[in-house]
Design an enzyme around this catalytic site. Sequence first.
Site, PDB file in Angstrom:
ATOM      1  N   THR A 203       0.834  -1.203   0.000  1.00 35.39           N
ATOM      2  CA  THR A 203       0.000   0.000   0.000  1.00 35.39           C
ATOM      3  C   THR A 203       0.871   1.255   0.000  1.00 35.39           C
ATOM      4  OG1 THR A 203      -1.893  -1.065   1.058  1.00 35.39           O
ATOM      5  CG2 THR A 203      -1.686   1.306   1.362  1.00 35.39           C
TER       6      THR A 203
ATOM      7  N   THR B 245      14.462   4.483   9.639  1.00 33.15           N
ATOM      8  CA  THR B 245      15.402   3.433  10.018  1.00 33.15           C
ATOM      9  C   THR B 245      15.025   2.113   9.353  1.00 33.15           C
ATOM     10  OG1 THR B 245      15.779   4.528  12.126  1.00 33.15           O
ATOM     11  CG2 THR B 245      16.385   2.200  11.998  1.00 33.15           C
TER      12      THR B 245
ATOM     13  N   CYS C  46     -22.164  -7.997   2.999  1.00 33.50           N
ATOM     14  CA  CYS C  46     -22.555  -8.259   4.384  1.00 33.50           C
ATOM     15  C   CYS C  46     -21.355  -8.515   5.282  1.00 33.50           C
ATOM     16  CB  CYS C  46     -23.481  -9.461   4.458  1.00 33.50           C
ATOM     17  SG  CYS C  46     -25.048  -9.143   3.669  1.00 33.50           S
TER      18      CYS C  46
END
Lengths: 329, 396
Positions: free
Chosen positions: B72, B239, B326
């Site tokens: 991501t 780091t 759902c």
Amino acid sequence: MGKNNLIGGSIWEEYSQKVQDLMNNPQNMGEITEEQAKEMGAKLIVADFGAESCGDAVRLYWAVDEKTDKILDAKFKSFGCGTAIASSDTMAELCKGKTVDEAVKITNIDVEKAMRDNPDTPAVPPQKMHCSVMAYDVIKEAAASYKGVDSSSFEDQIIVCECARVSLGTIKEVIKLNDLKTVEQITDFTKAGAFCKSCIKPGGHEEREYYLVDILKETREEMEQNKLTALADAKTAESGEFGFEDLTMVQKLKKVEKIIDDNIREMLIMDGGNLEIVDIRDTDDGYTDIYIRYLGACSGCASSSTGTLYAIEAILREKLSQNIRVLPI
Amino acid sequence: MRVYLDNNATTIVDPYVFETMAPYFCEMYGNPNSLHEFGSETHPALRCAMDQLYTGINANDNDDIVVTSCATESINWVIKGIYFDHIFNGDKNHIITTEVEHPAVIQACRFLETLGVKVTYLPVNSDGIIELDTLRESITQETALVSIMWANNETGMIFPIEEIGKICKEKDVLFHTDATQAIGKVPVDVQKTNIDYLSFSAHKFHGPKGVGALYIKEDKIITSLLSGGEQMSGLRSGTLNVPGIVGMGKAMELAVENLDFEKSNVMKLRDRLEDELLKIPDTFVVGTKKQRTPNTILISIKGIEGEAMLWDLNKAGIAASTGSACASEALESNPVMEAIGAEADLAHTALRLSLSRFTTNEEIDYTIDIINKAVKRLRAISSTYSYAPDWHNSKL
């Protein structure tokens, strides 16, 4: 947001034990056949709500005693998630032993409350509330079918959200019953707007006759109007007993005008003068200031800022409230 | 029995990977950028890991594989970096992607749309694949980036990356591919294919969570989003996650080593599971077996809502996934299911089973048995599916 919302994936942990048990072993699952209904001496009612393509569909079976209108037995079948199954099961259980008119009064909130382990903890997370809304809708379908009423002829049955098949009436009712304030809440409760989103606001996937944003606005206005009417009715009913401070500005002005007309104006006219109310304002420190303008002989009269003024103020204070101040301009 | 068939969500860390990582928590914990032995003793393992990563996707030594915290982050970096470098300055104003990308891509693009960027979301056919002609026609002078996944997380469908790369080269447009679901499942070679940027995440191929990477082709450097120290040549400050990098390197090496095993054994297990499940009436699987990653099945079982199925499977110890609205926190239907749109029901009945090289024969036997039982129970409850009574000769 906040600590409890940062780690997701917990919807199952928010199901009550009752919901989980019913998901595993629904008690009223199945059908009632014509023969079974006949044996009970009852009329069989079968009602459907929703569709598989919407993600939820429930079928309700009732065996109704036509002499007493009593629901002798209720069963359900459901295409839906676990909470839809548990809600439908609870709904069928709640129907049993009630008359059709009583059953129609069962709401989604009753269904959800019946599934709670303890009265203060919701049985399902908010986004799962829609499952119980559907249980409520299918009861109305069954009742319409029993009474031979064409439910589509009701204004209530205008479908706002086609994907989830949610009617205008349901949306309005859910807004009122649950005091909903946002479109997102409507979606949580009814599933309206959860799919193609066309019905949320203009400019979506397809053009709609009704949009959730408008319905919410109108219903909130209607609720506000009803609240005011109720307040006004209550006040008329027990007028005099209500404190002057609790009144709206318009009501205060009316009261003040009436006192002046009944007790003061005639005296001023006798002396060739008069007054008009210019404004009325509530102050931050709890006073109601009434601004007046003297007319005729009163304007410029020395007494108008001393004796006459004190007299007017004293009458209003005595009749209405000690917190009234009268200020000539 | 506990069976894990949700490997497209995340995977077990391979014990060899874990073993390789272990010394870098309590023994060699120094900061690699420090000038002392505590720092420098981590360097051999880090260099080894970088070798494993470069070899794994056949990157050129002049290219960069910048370690990030996850795919991501890598994806957001490419899309927002391209915005800063090529759109913010007014050069271009258009990005092309697909309707079935991972939310990281879709949401990053939606964010850029709020800044005025035009985004084309290419539709997919009922197999979940884009049409190359549509892509070709969508590229304009304004197009800054094409971002198309290598393999889809829900369906496992493999996109024609080689052809897409060719088209982008032809049209002189930058090409990013989200290869998160491809590494360890199909060969990924950045020299054989024209790719400018490629994102992936270690935990999808038996590495640890919290570490991923962005491959950047030589001369295609983009603006850094994490400003700070000089780590990763200043491209991504912070780091270094030493055990994570070491683990990702080892995981990459094992993933490439096991590609043949994946193609033979894992696929065989997947195919057996799929064939058995398709014997259940009124079921269908999205995409042909050949076009898919060897480990994935997206099956629709008529009359059974996805979350209800997951509930029954979970009770029996089986982990799977569904695209059903759902089961989503936000109650939103999965856009991939909607985009495929083969059957409206798919959005509610989809069950995703994703295997790994750790899946066993016995686990597949057990899963077939449990799914059959769950189908029986849930179809008996279902109002939209009814079995024909035994005495119906027509079976209708």
